[in-house]
Design an enzyme around this catalytic site. Structure first.
Site, short mmCIF file in Angstrom:
data_model
loop_
_atom_site.label_atom_id
_atom_site.label_comp_id
_atom_site.label_asym_id
_atom_site.label_seq_id
_atom_site.Cartn_x
_atom_site.Cartn_y
_atom_site.Cartn_z
N CYS A 1 6.32 12.42 11.42
CA CYS A 1 5.58 13.59 11.90
C CYS A 1 4.09 13.48 11.58
O CYS A 1 3.27 14.10 12.25
CB CYS A 1 6.12 14.85 11.26
SG CYS A 1 7.81 15.18 11.72
N ASN B 1 0.83 -1.21 0.00
CA ASN B 1 0.00 0.00 0.00
C ASN B 1 0.86 1.26 0.00
O ASN B 1 0.43 2.31 -0.43
CB ASN B 1 -0.95 0.01 1.21
CG ASN B 1 -0.21 -0.26 2.51
OD1 ASN B 1 0.60 -1.17 2.61
ND2 ASN B 1 -0.50 0.54 3.51
S1 FES Z 1 5.95 16.15 14.42
FE1 FES Z 1 7.98 16.08 13.81
S2 FES Z 1 8.60 18.12 14.23
FE2 FES Z 1 6.51 18.17 14.48
#
Ligand code: FES
Lengths: 140, 388
Positions: free
Chosen positions: B329, B155
């Site tokens: 992130c 995926n």
């Molecule tokens: S989540 Fe990685 S710096 Fe904000």
């Protein structure tokens, strides 16, 4: 947090603005202090450069620039931090913590709060670095 | 000319738009076939007829027998059923299961749960293109191995595994072979008989069908226990009132994919390769992740040095372009994608990944638009980044 949500949902309009049009990014040549920090949570990196000036006996931040390798929140907090501290005395600048940073962005999603710590730490480190350099010069 | 406010959807791997012909089928059946398939009266029985016709159509797409299709609500459910159901039914034979390191989270997590229940799990590594090694698979199968579960097409990076060869090895060793085909079903030809597949997962919402309809193919004779107990629907393997309208939509989606697949994949491969070449030409330090040829017609995954994925995705979103990333992130756990790490990428390299997936309504003009704006976005983020 949901109010002011941008098209991208997660972030406030203010945060998105700081992210898309960041202020003060780049490098300062021969800076008086550098703060290099990494985010232990997700691995992102922020470098902060300071140029210190003097007004009478007080030291203040004459110029500040950042370089950030990270998410939207990391870039937005970097930008707003530089805006907040520019022109401030060192003492006043150090009072700006991650809560203030988050507040001036109109909030951050909870999972992104750790990114604002990155910016606050970078500032602290840069000031520390500056003071260390100063000590060194003195003792020479 | 691109109008302001236009939206560009490049996230077909996450969910496809529902084909209007499918929408029509779903609402038609919602209106006319609301009955419970377990009811004896005509409302129930007519719904049951639709269910069985749909089953035959879905089965036909992968050359299965209709009785071998168990309808479920999602690929996650199908994968849970495959792993836990086979583990439960065969634990007397053995408690060893083999998966790859690049499975979908629902397989990874099911395996981890089974591990906590006393099963032994082998997670096969992949090479830098995302391919498992057949020799490693052969070597990993033991006398107490009961199941091998390997994702058909990734995926994330789109790499297609040699399932026929994998199935052959498993068949020869007398071990069940399950493949999660959520991304490939309806996009590339699958023949469960020739490919030696014992269990296969497919989902409607990755192939222009509705959400909430999926299936598990279970070859006749495979020993498997249900994970949902109740009214005994779906041959006792999946108790729950059957979602006939969604399944009718699933069948419609299969019918369309079956008809259009060969034609459509040629079109998509052309668009895909054009975009890959365009990006690699225009943007320095950009890399294609996954295999160049052994990949889904609609999947592209790039990696750009020194930029972070969420930043890219949001910049694109602000221009109306929808894409996705495997960056830490942007994940709920703030961890980089396990698939990208399995390719041997470093944490910060996984940061810069961008997945672009195409589909039925992707046009050349959209690719051109993406090609026009992406270099600027990467440039800007690199200017901000401390590493250049
Ligand atoms: S989540 Fe990685 S710096 Fe904000």
């Amino acid at each position: 947090m949901t109010k002011n949500a941008s098209t991208t949902g997660l972030y406030t309009k203010k945060a998105i603005k700081c992210f898309t049009n960041p202020k003060n990014y780049g490098r300062i040549k021969n800076p008086d202090g550098i703060g290099k920090v990494g985010n232990p949570v997700c691995g992102d990196v922020m470098w902060l450069y300071l140029k210190i000036g003097k007004k009478g006996r007080k030291e203040y931040i004459e110029d500040v620039k950042f370089e950030t390798f990270g998410c939207v929140a990391a870039i937005a907090t970097s930008s707003i931090l530089t805006d907040l501290v520019k022109g401030k005395t060192l003492q006043a600048a150090l009072k700006i913590d991650n809560q203030k940073i988050v507040k001036s962005l109109g909030g951050l999603p909870p999972i992104k709060l750790h990114c604002s710590v990155l910016a606050a730490n970078a500032l602290k480190k840069a000031v520390e670095d500056y003071q260390k350099q100063k000590e060194k010069k003195k003792s020479k | 000319m691109i109008k302001r406010g236009t939206k560009y959807y490049f996230d077909y791997a996450a969910a496809t738009p529902v084909d209007p012909r499918v929408i029509q089928a779903v609402s038609f059946h919602n209106k006319n076939y609301f009955g419970n398939t377990m009811s004896l009266h005509q409302f129930g029985q007519s719904a049951k007829n639709i269910l069985e016709t749909s089953r035959a159509i879905v089965a036909g797409l992968i050359k299965a027998n209709p009785e071998e299709i168990i309808f479920t609500s999602s690929a996650t459910e199908s994968n849970n059923l495959a792993l836990k159901g086979v583990a439960e039914a065969n634990h007397k034979k053995g408690k060893h299961i083999i998966i790859s390191q690049i499975e979908h989270p629902c397989v990874m997590e099911s395996a981890e749960w089974l591990e906590s229940q006393g099963f032994e799990i082998t997670r096969l590594p992949v090479d830098k293109y995302g391919l498992v090694s057949l020799a490693a698979l052969k070597g990993a199968i033991k006398s107490d191995t009961v199941l091998v579960s390997i994702i058909h097409a990734s995926n994330e990076i789109g790499t297609i595994q040699p399932i026929r060869a994998i199935g052959k090895i498993c068949r020869a060793k007398g071990v069940y072979f399950h493949t999660d085909a959520a991304q490939s079903f309806g996009k590339v030809p699958i023949n469960v008989v020739k490919d030696n597949i014992d269990l296969l997962t497919a989902s409607a919402h990755k192939m222009y069908g509705p959400k909430g309809a999926a299936c598990l193919y279970v070859r006749k004779g495979v020993k498997i226990e249900p994970i949902l107990h109740g009214g005994g629907q779906e041959k006792g393997l999946r108790s729950s009132t059957v979602n006939v309208p969604a399944i009718a939509g699933f069948a419609k989606a299969c019918e369309i994919c079956g008809r259009e697949m060969s034609h459509e994949s040629v079109r998509l491969i052309k668009l895909r390769n054009g975009l890959i070449q365009g990006v690699l030409k225009r943007i320095p330090n950009a890399y294609l992740l996954g295999h160049t040829r052994k990949r889904l017609p609609n999947n592209i995954n790039f990696r750009f040095d020194h930029v972070e994925g969420e930043s890219m995705v949001v910049q694109l979103d602000l221009l109306g372009i929808a894409a996705s990333t495997g960056s830490a992130c942007s994940s709920a756990k703030l961890e980089p994608s396990h698939v990208l790490l399995a390719l041997g990428l470093k944490h910060e390299q996984a940061h810069g990944s961008l997945r672009i997936s195409l589909g039925r309504w992707t046009k050349k003009s959209e690719i051109d638009y993406l090609l026009k704006v992406l270099p600027g976005i990467i440039n800007k983020l690199r200017e901000i980044s401390p590493y250049k």
